[in-house]
Every structure is written in structure tokens, then in C-alpha cells.
Design a protein around this motif. Structure first.
Motif, PDB file in Angstrom:
ATOM      1  N   ILE A  70       0.862  -1.184   0.000  1.00 23.42           N
ATOM      2  CA  ILE A  70       0.000   0.000   0.000  1.00 23.42           C
ATOM      3  C   ILE A  70       0.896   1.231   0.000  1.00 23.42           C
ATOM      4  N   LEU A  71       0.677   2.124  -0.953  1.00 20.35           N
ATOM      5  CA  LEU A  71       1.471   3.337  -1.108  1.00 20.35           C
ATOM      6  C   LEU A  71       0.559   4.538  -0.906  1.00 20.35           C
ATOM      7  N   LEU A  72       0.825   5.322   0.145  1.00 21.30           N
ATOM      8  CA  LEU A  72       0.022   6.507   0.444  1.00 21.30           C
ATOM      9  C   LEU A  72       0.899   7.750   0.369  1.00 21.30           C
ATOM     10  N   THR A  73       0.527   8.673  -0.488  1.00 23.43           N
ATOM     11  CA  THR A  73       1.324   9.891  -0.665  1.00 23.43           C
ATOM     12  C   THR A  73       0.763  11.024   0.185  1.00 23.43           C
ATOM     13  N   GLY A  74       1.647  11.647   0.976  1.00 22.90           N
ATOM     14  CA  GLY A  74       1.266  12.854   1.691  1.00 22.90           C
ATOM     15  C   GLY A  74       1.386  14.052   0.765  1.00 22.90           C
ATOM     16  N   ASN A  75       0.893  15.188   1.218  1.00 22.85           N
ATOM     17  CA  ASN A  75       0.963  16.398   0.401  1.00 22.85           C
ATOM     18  C   ASN A  75       2.298  17.122   0.577  1.00 22.85           C
ATOM     19  N   ASP A  76       2.622  17.944  -0.408  1.00 19.13           N
ATOM     20  CA  ASP A  76       3.809  18.795  -0.364  1.00 19.13           C
ATOM     21  C   ASP A  76       3.387  20.242  -0.185  1.00 19.13           C
ATOM     22  N   GLU A  77       4.331  21.090   0.182  1.00 20.68           N
ATOM     23  CA  GLU A  77       4.058  22.525   0.171  1.00 20.68           C
ATOM     24  C   GLU A  77       3.961  22.995  -1.275  1.00 20.68           C
ATOM     25  N   VAL A  78       3.055  23.941  -1.527  1.00 23.60           N
ATOM     26  CA  VAL A  78       2.844  24.444  -2.884  1.00 23.60           C
ATOM     27  C   VAL A  78       2.952  25.961  -2.878  1.00 23.60           C
ATOM     28  N   GLY A  79       3.817  26.491  -3.726  1.00 26.79           N
ATOM     29  CA  GLY A  79       4.002  27.935  -3.802  1.00 26.79           C
ATOM     30  C   GLY A  79       2.855  28.631  -4.520  1.00 26.79           C
ATOM     31  N   ILE A  80       2.549  29.839  -4.072  1.00 28.84           N
ATOM     32  CA  ILE A  80       1.510  30.643  -4.721  1.00 28.84           C
ATOM     33  C   ILE A  80       2.087  31.338  -5.954  1.00 28.84           C
ATOM     34  N   ASN A  81       3.079  32.178  -5.702  1.00 30.42           N
ATOM     35  CA  ASN A  81       3.708  32.875  -6.828  1.00 30.42           C
ATOM     36  C   ASN A  81       5.223  32.716  -6.852  1.00 30.42           C
ATOM     37  N   PHE A  82       5.769  32.116  -5.804  1.00 33.91           N
ATOM     38  CA  PHE A  82       7.156  31.644  -5.806  1.00 33.91           C
ATOM     39  C   PHE A  82       7.293  30.606  -4.699  1.00 33.91           C
ATOM     40  N   TYR A 114      -5.440  10.199   8.075  1.00 39.24           N
ATOM     41  CA  TYR A 114      -6.264   9.227   8.780  1.00 39.24           C
ATOM     42  C   TYR A 114      -5.440   8.047   9.287  1.00 39.24           C
ATOM     43  N   PHE A 115      -4.518   7.570   8.469  1.00 43.52           N
ATOM     44  CA  PHE A 115      -3.758   6.374   8.846  1.00 43.52           C
ATOM     45  C   PHE A 115      -2.422   6.683   9.528  1.00 43.52           C
ATOM     46  N   PHE A 116      -1.858   7.867   9.285  1.00 48.50           N
ATOM     47  CA  PHE A 116      -0.530   8.167   9.832  1.00 48.50           C
ATOM     48  C   PHE A 116      -0.474   9.458  10.654  1.00 48.50           C
ATOM     49  N   GLY A 117      -1.465  10.313  10.572  1.00 44.68           N
ATOM     50  CA  GLY A 117      -1.649  11.399  11.523  1.00 44.68           C
ATOM     51  C   GLY A 117      -0.606  12.496  11.589  1.00 44.68           C
ATOM     52  N   ILE A 118       0.340  12.550  10.662  1.00 38.43           N
ATOM     53  CA  ILE A 118       1.434  13.521  10.759  1.00 38.43           C
ATOM     54  C   ILE A 118       1.193  14.681   9.788  1.00 38.43           C
ATOM     55  N   GLN A 119       1.138  15.883  10.331  1.00 37.47           N
ATOM     56  CA  GLN A 119       0.876  17.073   9.528  1.00 37.47           C
ATOM     57  C   GLN A 119       2.197  17.702   9.057  1.00 37.47           C
ATOM     58  N   THR A 120       2.998  16.934   8.344  1.00 37.57           N
ATOM     59  CA  THR A 120       4.287  17.401   7.839  1.00 37.57           C
ATOM     60  C   THR A 120       4.339  17.161   6.339  1.00 37.57           C
ATOM     61  N   PHE A 121       4.905  18.102   5.606  1.00 36.10           N
ATOM     62  CA  PHE A 121       4.946  17.991   4.148  1.00 36.10           C
ATOM     63  C   PHE A 121       6.050  17.034   3.691  1.00 36.10           C
ATOM     64  N   GLY A 122       5.901  16.546   2.453  1.00 40.61           N
ATOM     65  CA  GLY A 122       6.948  15.753   1.818  1.00 40.61           C
ATOM     66  C   GLY A 122       7.061  14.314   2.279  1.00 40.61           C
ATOM     67  N   LEU A 123       5.986  13.740   2.787  1.00 46.07           N
ATOM     68  CA  LEU A 123       6.038  12.368   3.310  1.00 46.07           C
ATOM     69  C   LEU A 123       5.333  11.385   2.376  1.00 46.07           C
ATOM     70  N   THR A 124       5.804  10.158   2.399  1.00 41.57           N
ATOM     71  CA  THR A 124       5.142   9.044   1.718  1.00 41.57           C
ATOM     72  C   THR A 124       5.172   7.859   2.672  1.00 41.57           C
ATOM     73  N   ALA A 125       4.089   7.114   2.729  1.00 44.81           N
ATOM     74  CA  ALA A 125       4.028   5.959   3.625  1.00 44.81           C
ATOM     75  C   ALA A 125       3.839   4.671   2.831  1.00 44.81           C
ATOM     76  N   SER A 151      15.560  21.133   6.558  1.00 47.69           N
ATOM     77  CA  SER A 151      16.919  21.678   6.583  1.00 47.69           C
ATOM     78  C   SER A 151      16.936  22.973   7.385  1.00 47.69           C
ATOM     79  N   ILE A 152      18.128  23.480   7.649  1.00 46.41           N
ATOM     80  CA  ILE A 152      18.274  24.736   8.387  1.00 46.41           C
ATOM     81  C   ILE A 152      17.621  25.889   7.640  1.00 46.41           C
ATOM     82  N   ASP A 153      17.587  25.801   6.298  1.00 39.79           N
ATOM     83  CA  ASP A 153      16.951  26.863   5.505  1.00 39.79           C
ATOM     84  C   ASP A 153      15.466  26.973   5.810  1.00 39.79           C
ATOM     85  N   HIS A 154      14.858  25.850   6.149  1.00 35.59           N
ATOM     86  CA  HIS A 154      13.432  25.862   6.500  1.00 35.59           C
ATOM     87  C   HIS A 154      13.248  26.249   7.965  1.00 35.59           C
TER      88      HIS A 154
END
Length: 311
Positions: free
Chosen positions: A23-35, A50-61, A78-81
Motif C-alpha cells: 500500500i502506497l500513500l502519498t502525503g501532500n507537499d508545500e505548494v508555492g503561490i507565486n514563488f 487518517y492512517f498516519f496522523g502527521i501534519q508534515t509535508f513531503g512524506l510518503t508511507a 533543513s536549516i533553511d526551513h
């Protein structure tokens, strides 16, 4: 976030229903508006949440049904974030809270999927609804983007629907929180709607409640005197005495549960005769539907005369 045991139980139910494969579940990524760094508000994918409960971008389960493995693929910011967000809990720590011990880097995901595919395992995934999901799935599975939907897993869809149809006590509490915010939004709309104001003034008031009480609106509120136009997001009309204002709004809480209520009311102290006649027809239809669907209505009829055979 719900209890650790609740997430474990949800995934156990999913494993039992799907049976075999990956089973492959893709989490969402951050999406830029104009940059890139000016992003839309982040909202995690509902199924991932629902299944993994983590509100962090860039994840796949991954749930490997054949090897009984549950893995979250992601990288700590990263430190930049971090200079913009402040300290962030490690992904390993967040994973433990939902009962997952295995965390791997995103760079390891492609190899893991490729190994499973080379062994002939079926990869179950949902039809993608965001462009970044389509690109990610296409690259991982070597399936052309236009063909992803036909390769998606009917077994997985049916399993998720079956699990999510029944709500736990903890879920009901979250739904009620969201509904209470939504009801407050509707009352505020009725309170502030006055002649000479604009639809946008009412929109601002109901949105403010959602932001103050939860994490925001569950969708952009529809506030319009032209309720005959579905999903009308123009808010520039001025309200006049005798107008009917439609307000379709909802508040969302941090757990991701949301409300959605639509009401239409007069820009006046009371309905006109015509407005009241239409309202009464709609309300009578609503009450009839409620009575026909209510289980206790069947019990009532049986208690007063229907035979055991008919019941």
C-alpha cells in the motif's frame, strides 16, 4: 492527533481488508503561490492523515502487507526551513506517536518500490488528485500520468471507504467541534448581514470565526445573493432590503475534520410572504426526509400495531 493505538488499529484494519501487496500513500507537499517560499496554507492529504496522523509535508508511507512492515519516508527540514519555522519535532519522534518505528529518507523510496515491483508485488495506490501526486506516482511506478487512474487500486478504495464509514468516539468529538464552529459562523452571518454591506463583509466575518476557533475554513465560504449560481465566489454585490443571502461555510479543526452547512436567510427582520412560502416547502421536505430515515420511526410504527412478520 489521535491516540497511538487508534492509528495502529486503523492500519491493522486496512491490512486485513486489502490482504496482500504494497500500500502506497502519498502525503501532500508545500505548494508555492507565486514563488517557492510563498506557500498556500499546508493541508495534509486526508487519507495519509487518517492512517498516519502527521501534519508534515513531503512524506510518503508504505504498508508492506506481505512482510508486515510500515515505513514512513521523509526527511527532517533543513536549516533553511527551520530559520523561518523555528524548531520542528523530528520525523522519527512524530512517527513514534502514531506507532511507526521505521523511518527512511525520501531517497530510499524509489529503490524500495522498485524492489517490490521487480518481485511482482501489486502496489495499491489511490487515484491522484494533485499534480505533484501524479508526477511522484508516475516516476515511482513507471506508469504514464494519463494511465495512473486506471492502475489505481479498487481494493484499496473499497477498504478505506469501509473503514471510514464508521466513526470512532474520538472522531465524533472532532466532528462536533468542527460543526460547532460552523454553526457559530452561520449565526454570525445572520447577525451582521445588513443592507448597504457587501457580500465580502459577511465573508470576512464568517472566515474570522473559523480562523479564531480552528485552523481556518474547510473551503472558501460562498456568500452570495445569487444562490442560483452554484459555487459562486464573487463577493462584490451590495446587500439590499428584501434580498435573500446564501451562506455556505465550514470550519476545520487541527485534526482535519470539518463542517459544511448551507443556509439562506433574508436581509430583513423576517421573511416576506413569498420567501416564507418557499421556506416552508423546503422545511417540510427536510422534516419528511428526517422522519423517513430515523430508525426510531420504524420502532414506533411497529410498537403500535405492525405484526412481527412485517417488522
Amino acid at each position: 492527533m489521535f491516540s497511538t493505538q487508534e492509528y495502529i488499529a486503523r492500519r491493522a484494519g486496512l491490512k486485513k481488508l486489502v490482504g496482500e501487496g504494497l500500500i502506497l500513500l502519498t502525503g501532500n507537499d508545500e505548494v508555492g503561490i507565486n514563488f517557492e517560499d510563498n506557500i498556500y496554507p499546508f493541508r495534509q492529504d486526508s487519507t495519509f492523515l487518517y492512517f498516519f496522523g502527521i501534519q508534515t509535508f513531503g512524506l510518503t508511507a508504505i504498508i508492506d502487507l506481505d512482510n508486515d512492515e510500515e515505513i514512513i519516508f521523509g526527511d527532517d527540514p533543513s536549516i533553511d526551513h527551520i530559520v523561518f519555522s523555528g524548531p520542528i519535532e523530528s520525523l522519527q519522534s512524530q512517527a513514534r506517536k502514531v506507532g511507526v518505528s521505521a523511518v527512511k529518507s525520501v531517497s530510499e523510496l524509489s529503490e524500495y518500490i522498485g524492489g517490490a515491483v521487480s518481485k511482482g508485488k501489486k502496489v495499491h495506490f489511490l487515484p491522484p488528485y494533485r499534480a505533484e501526486h501524479s508526477v511522484k506516482l508516475s516516476a515511482l511506478l513507471n506508469v504514464a500520468i494519463p494511465e495512473l487512474e486506471e492502475h489505481s487500486s479498487v481494493e484499496l478504495i473499497k477498504a478505506i471507504v469501509k473503514l471510514r464509514t464508521k466513526k470512532s468516539a474520538a472522531e465524533v468529538l472532532e466532528i462536533e467541534k468542527a460543526l460547532n464552529i460552523t454553526v457559530e459562523m452561520q449565526y454570525r452571518a445572520m447577525e451582521v448581514a445588513k443592507p448597504a454591506l457587501k457580500e465580502s463583509d459577511v465573508f470576512g466575518e464568517v472566515s474570522k470565526i473559523a480562523l479564531a476557533k480552528g485552523v481556518g475554513t474547510s473551503f472558501p465560504p460562498i456568500v452570495t445573493i445569487n444562490g442560483q449560481i452554484l459555487h459562486n465566489h464573487y463577493r462584490g454585490n451590495e446587500l439590499s432590503e428584501g434580498d435573500m443571502l446564501l451562506c455556505d461555510c465550514g470550519g476545520e479543526v487541527a485534526s482535519g475534520y470539518a463542517g459544511d452547512l448551507t443556509r439562506t436567510f433574508p436581509i430583513a427582520k423576517k421573511f416576506s410572504a413569498t420567501q416564507k412560502a418557499v421556506y416552508d416547502i423546503m422545511y417540510a421536505s427536510y422534516r419528511t426526509a428526517v422522519e423517513m430515515l430515523r430508525p426510531c420511526a420504524i420502532v414506533f410504527r411497529c410498537a403500535f400495531g405492525c405484526s412481527r412478520k412485517n417488522s
